[in-house]
Design an enzyme around this catalytic site. Sequence first.
Site, PDB file in Angstrom:
ATOM      1  N   ASP A 224      26.857  87.402 -34.538  1.00 52.75           N
ATOM      2  CA  ASP A 224      26.971  87.798 -33.134  1.00 52.75           C
ATOM      3  C   ASP A 224      28.277  88.499 -32.806  1.00 52.75           C
ATOM      4  OD1 ASP A 224      28.727  85.433 -31.311  1.00 52.75           O
ATOM      5  OD2 ASP A 224      28.356  85.171 -33.438  1.00 52.75           O
TER       6      ASP A 224
ATOM      7  N   MET B  27      36.742  87.924 -32.358  1.00 52.59           N
ATOM      8  CA  MET B  27      35.888  86.781 -32.651  1.00 52.59           C
ATOM      9  C   MET B  27      35.140  86.957 -33.964  1.00 52.59           C
ATOM     10  SD  MET B  27      35.491  83.865 -31.321  1.00 52.59           S
ATOM     11  CE  MET B  27      35.874  84.025 -29.584  1.00 52.59           C
TER      12      MET B  27
ATOM     13  N   HIS C  70      42.548  85.223 -36.123  1.00 53.17           N
ATOM     14  CA  HIS C  70      42.200  85.614 -34.755  1.00 53.17           C
ATOM     15  C   HIS C  70      43.458  85.615 -33.878  1.00 53.17           C
ATOM     16  CE1 HIS C  70      39.023  85.373 -31.386  1.00 53.17           C
ATOM     17  NE2 HIS C  70      40.203  85.476 -30.771  1.00 53.17           N
TER      18      HIS C  70
ATOM     19  N   ASP D 166      25.625  83.181 -39.002  1.00 53.07           N
ATOM     20  CA  ASP D 166      26.878  82.694 -38.445  1.00 53.07           C
ATOM     21  C   ASP D 166      26.555  81.423 -37.647  1.00 53.07           C
ATOM     22  OD1 ASP D 166      29.594  82.758 -37.336  1.00 53.07           O
ATOM     23  OD2 ASP D 166      28.605  83.367 -35.480  1.00 53.07           O
TER      24      ASP D 166
ATOM     25  N   ALA E  39      28.770  79.650 -34.305  1.00 58.28           N
ATOM     26  CA  ALA E  39      28.964  79.760 -32.847  1.00 58.28           C
ATOM     27  C   ALA E  39      28.592  81.150 -32.340  1.00 58.28           C
ATOM     28  CB  ALA E  39      30.405  79.441 -32.483  1.00 58.28           C
TER      29      ALA E  39
ATOM     30  N   ALA F   7      40.557  87.817 -25.591  1.00 60.90           N
ATOM     31  CA  ALA F   7      40.344  86.613 -26.394  1.00 60.90           C
ATOM     32  C   ALA F   7      39.115  86.735 -27.281  1.00 60.90           C
ATOM     33  CB  ALA F   7      40.212  85.392 -25.485  1.00 60.90           C
TER      34      ALA F   7
ATOM     35  N   ARG G 125      36.188  86.499 -42.874  1.00 64.19           N
ATOM     36  CA  ARG G 125      35.731  87.834 -42.499  1.00 64.19           C
ATOM     37  C   ARG G 125      36.926  88.737 -42.178  1.00 64.19           C
ATOM     38  NH1 ARG G 125      32.096  84.576 -38.386  1.00 64.19           N
ATOM     39  NH2 ARG G 125      30.434  83.957 -39.798  1.00 64.19           N
TER      40      ARG G 125
ATOM     41  N   LYS H 247      40.262  81.454 -37.630  1.00 61.00           N
ATOM     42  CA  LYS H 247      40.925  81.298 -36.331  1.00 61.00           C
ATOM     43  C   LYS H 247      42.419  81.628 -36.358  1.00 61.00           C
ATOM     44  CE  LYS H 247      36.963  80.512 -34.789  1.00 61.00           C
ATOM     45  NZ  LYS H 247      36.229  81.751 -34.565  1.00 61.00           N
TER      46      LYS H 247
END
Length: 273
Positions: free
Chosen positions: A185, A47, A54, A10, A12, A43, A159, A51
């Site tokens: 992560d 993750m 999200h 991944d 970030a 928030a 994802r 986005k």
Amino acid sequence: MNNIEGVLFDWAGTTVDFGCFAPVNVFIDIFKNAGIEVSMEEARAPMGLLKIDHIRAMLSMPRISAEWEEKFGKAFNEQDVENLYAEFEPALLSSLAEYTDPIPEVIETVSNLRSRGLKIGSTTGYTQTMMDVVVPNALKKGYGPDFYITPDGTNSLGRPYPYMIYRNMEALKLTSAWKVVKVGDTTSDIKEGVNAGVWSVGVIIGSSEMGLSLNEFNALSESDKEGIISKTEESFLKKGADFTIKSMRELPQLIEKINVLIAEGKRPGVSSK
């Protein structure tokens, strides 16, 4: 040889942007601008997703959903999602270059893996427009995979769908899912790896799941560090991770261990335990 052929990272929170702070701050800001206060924990929870997905996931959280309905007199709809995203993307792009520093140990680990003949791929929750900022800036600082793809390249099926992993396998000519390691992560990264049938590894220190900056982590006592590492590890394992590593330094040794498991006939998932 029946060994690992490639590692997919991944971005970030895994290879750049320790703690994955670039998007989190913007998510909080756009909801605040809409009159809804959201916590750092809320928030961060989705993750790793594309986005816009999200934002949809945040709006679907019971507390946020109820507050939205109370404020606007109706349940959120797809137009609300698009309106928030229209604010999110330019805000993120304006600051994204500042969040492209490679996480400690990443450059050295990738060099180590390449020296062993492994291909280096990547997947992300960022769009192509966002990666047009991240990729060249990270490369200037010493990190660049052999291949990357965004959900834009998989018909916006990010994802936890496995398709970005499959595109990596095709581009890098990786022969079997069980010869691939995915490192991420977030729990979305873990689900992506599980759904693709690859070895799924959660990296703990610097992760969005842990949610601390480098300074915040370094300021913890040793016992507090052990506690948050254990909590993050448990979260990854609950979502199906085959393994966790504290930091990238442990990855080459883990790959050696996985190669031994492969030689014993083990495969990702249940048989890896």
